[in-house]
Design a protein around this motif. Structure first.
Motif, PDB file in Angstrom:
ATOM      1  N   LEU A  26      33.679  13.913-112.632  1.00  0.00           N
ATOM      2  CA  LEU A  26      32.875  13.237-113.655  1.00  0.00           C
ATOM      3  C   LEU A  26      32.422  14.204-114.747  1.00  0.00           C
ATOM      4  N   LYS A  27      32.188  15.452-114.373  1.00  0.00           N
ATOM      5  CA  LYS A  27      31.776  16.465-115.352  1.00  0.00           C
ATOM      6  C   LYS A  27      32.969  17.099-116.052  1.00  0.00           C
ATOM      7  N   ARG A  28      34.178  16.617-115.734  1.00  0.00           N
ATOM      8  CA  ARG A  28      35.427  17.107-116.319  1.00  0.00           C
ATOM      9  C   ARG A  28      35.699  18.564-115.943  1.00  0.00           C
ATOM     10  N   GLU A  29      35.114  19.003-114.849  1.00  0.00           N
ATOM     11  CA  GLU A  29      35.414  20.337-114.333  1.00  0.00           C
ATOM     12  C   GLU A  29      36.742  20.322-113.579  1.00  0.00           C
ATOM     13  N   ILE A  30      37.099  19.167-113.041  1.00  0.00           N
ATOM     14  CA  ILE A  30      38.383  18.971-112.373  1.00  0.00           C
ATOM     15  C   ILE A  30      39.055  17.770-113.034  1.00  0.00           C
ATOM     16  N   PRO A  31      40.291  17.922-113.532  1.00  0.00           N
ATOM     17  CA  PRO A  31      40.983  16.760-114.104  1.00  0.00           C
ATOM     18  C   PRO A  31      41.402  15.787-113.010  1.00  0.00           C
ATOM     19  N   ILE A  32      41.689  14.558-113.397  1.00  0.00           N
ATOM     20  CA  ILE A  32      42.194  13.582-112.440  1.00  0.00           C
ATOM     21  C   ILE A  32      43.625  13.214-112.819  1.00  0.00           C
ATOM     22  N   HIS A  33      44.506  13.259-111.835  1.00  0.00           N
ATOM     23  CA  HIS A  33      45.906  12.895-112.017  1.00  0.00           C
ATOM     24  C   HIS A  33      46.144  11.594-111.272  1.00  0.00           C
ATOM     25  N   ASN A  75      34.815   8.592-118.441  1.00  0.00           N
ATOM     26  CA  ASN A  75      35.038   9.776-119.283  1.00  0.00           C
ATOM     27  C   ASN A  75      35.716  10.891-118.486  1.00  0.00           C
ATOM     28  N   LEU A  76      36.832  10.564-117.843  1.00  0.00           N
ATOM     29  CA  LEU A  76      37.553  11.511-117.007  1.00  0.00           C
ATOM     30  C   LEU A  76      38.671  12.180-117.800  1.00  0.00           C
ATOM     31  N   ASP A  77      39.027  13.390-117.380  1.00  0.00           N
ATOM     32  CA  ASP A  77      40.117  14.157-117.975  1.00  0.00           C
ATOM     33  C   ASP A  77      41.409  13.736-117.267  1.00  0.00           C
ATOM     34  N   LEU A  78      42.177  12.858-117.874  1.00  0.00           N
ATOM     35  CA  LEU A  78      43.278  12.157-117.209  1.00  0.00           C
ATOM     36  C   LEU A  78      44.650  12.708-117.568  1.00  0.00           C
ATOM     37  N   MET A  79      45.507  12.817-116.548  1.00  0.00           N
ATOM     38  CA  MET A  79      46.946  12.952-116.748  1.00  0.00           C
ATOM     39  C   MET A  79      47.621  11.838-115.952  1.00  0.00           C
ATOM     40  N   SER A 119      43.464  22.238-108.770  1.00  0.00           N
ATOM     41  CA  SER A 119      44.038  22.054-110.102  1.00  0.00           C
ATOM     42  C   SER A 119      43.833  20.635-110.603  1.00  0.00           C
ATOM     43  N   ALA A 120      43.599  19.712-109.676  1.00  0.00           N
ATOM     44  CA  ALA A 120      43.393  18.302-110.050  1.00  0.00           C
ATOM     45  C   ALA A 120      42.901  17.534-108.840  1.00  0.00           C
ATOM     46  N   MET A 121      42.283  16.390-109.119  1.00  0.00           N
ATOM     47  CA  MET A 121      41.988  15.401-108.082  1.00  0.00           C
ATOM     48  C   MET A 121      43.049  14.317-108.188  1.00  0.00           C
TER      49      MET A 121
END
Length: 402
Positions: A230-237, A257-261, A151-153
């Motif tokens: 990096l490909k935004r397939e997995i978000p980073i928390h 360019n990461l998908d961040l929470m 669900s996240a890294m």
């Protein structure tokens, strides 16, 4: 089983926060099949559960925790939260450690929590893969509980990384950020090698010049996973408490360019407008802990309200405090400190689900969604004294008050 929960006040947490005063929910094959405005059209092949005068809300979603891998009831052998061998361990998968028979799962169901986002702790700069798991299933196989994995890294900044006992640990916040950058730059380089190999292989095969196919690069599981981030397939928390660490987390996410929470965001109230301007969601908590770390010296339940007023999307999480049985306390306390009741309920239901990437499956009471439902004696966020009477997970009764 097929059920009908009838005569309850339904807080849907849908896009309009619709409240149905005395409705009926038909549950079939683990899903919400139908929502009726009354009890006049209940099918004859269902078990009717009359919840007259009670409140039905979506099951709580705990957007960040370590439940299932920190089981102190069996001593050190039950503690699997941090792999301290290396400062970066993206290959770790929480599902390889979760103990379904630990106390967290029964307590979660009793506390109205039907989904948890759980994973490695924050000792490592990059700690590993989280998973969204339900808190009840009819087996002891973790696969039957999984909603989404990974669900996240998980990554971390600040005190925890500075004092982790790995041989190569960072000693400063600058060192932590440098380790983070190094890992992702190396993943980018690794990705380019594979792209170059794939192109040369394709060209050689197109020309039938098979002797010109280059040697295949070595596979690296860590870098493969970071490439997915990096490909935004997995978000980073990213775990961060202090305001400067929050800013660093956003800076790192923008660089790659990461998908961040943001996880915790303890001092988020100090830079609420900045976070809002970046459109970054924050999983706030645990706000009940004390001052055992310097990063927590400004901890307050004002944070959710201030972030919300600034326009930040928030969820409310427990980390590990309080026990899952008392999760309800967290949104109640946020309301006490100024967060609107509707927002507080959404922060532990649909908004938490959306932040974790599963808002299409859970978090609201809508037809077609998973039947994760909790019947309370009163509104659970407005009234701290509300009792959980019934918890359903995937249409199964996970807890029922005798």
């Amino acid at each position: 089983m097929t059920y009908a929960l009838t005569n309850g006040k339904i807080y849907t947490c849908n896009s309009t926060d619709e409240v149905i005063e005395s409705g009926t929910i038909i549950i079939r094959h683990g899903k919400i099949e139908k929502i009726l405005p009354n009890s006049d059209q209940i099918p004859t092949d269902v078990e009717v559960i009359d919840v007259q005068g009670k409140c039905i809300v979506p099951g709580f979603v705990n957007s960040h925790t370590h439940e299932g891998i920190f089981d102190g009831t069996v001593g050190e052998m039950g503690v699997d939260g941090n792999e301290a061998s290396f400062p970066t361990t993206p290959m770790l998968r929480v599902i390889d450690a979760i103990n379904i028979e630990g106390p967290a799962f029964k307590e979660s169901a009793k506390g109205g929590v039907t989904t948890i986002n759980t994973g490695p702790g924050s000792a490592n700069v990059i700690g590993g893969q989280f998973a969204l798991v339900k808190t009840y299933a009819k087996s002891n196989q973790v696969e039957d509980y999984i909603l989404k994995a990974p669900s996240a890294m998980k990554a971390a900044l600040g005190e925890n990384c500075k004092f982790n006992f790995t041989p190569n640990r960072a000693k400063t916040r600058m060192g932590i950020a440098a380790i983070f950058r190094k890992a992702f730059v190396e993943a980018q380089t690794y990705g380019r090698k594979w792209e170059e190999y794939s192109k040369k292989k394709h060209d050689a095969e197109e020309k039938n010049e098979l002797d010109k196919i280059p040697s295949c690069p070595d596979l690296d599981n860590d870098k493969e996973l970071l490439l997915k981030v990096l490909k935004r397939e997995i978000p980073i928390h990213i775990h961060c408490h202090q305001h400067n660490d929050i800013v660093t987390a956003i800076r790192l996410a923008e660089e790659f360019n990461l998908d961040l929470m943001i996880v915790h965001g303890t001092e988020g109230h100090k830079i609420a407008d900045f976070i809002a301007s970046k459109n970054i969601p924050v999983s706030v908590g645990p706000s009940l802990v004390g001052f055992h770390k310097s990063e927590l010296r400004h901890i307050t339940f004002d944070t959710p309200s201030i972030l919300h007023k600034a326009g930040v999307m928030i969820s409310i999480q427990s980390d590990m405090v309080p026990r899952p049985l008392y999760f309800q306390l967290l949104p109640c306390m946020a309301v006490k400190y100024g967060l609107p009741v509707v927002t507080a309920l959404r922060a532990v239901t649909i908004d938490a689900a959306k932040m974790c990437g599963v808002g299409d499956r859970i978090g609201s009471i809508e037809e077609g969604k998973d039947a994760d439902l909790v019947v309370w004696s009163a509104h659970p966020v407005k009234n701290f004294y509300a009792e959980n009477l019934l918890t359903m997970v995937d249409g199964n009764i996970a807890y029922r008050k005798e």
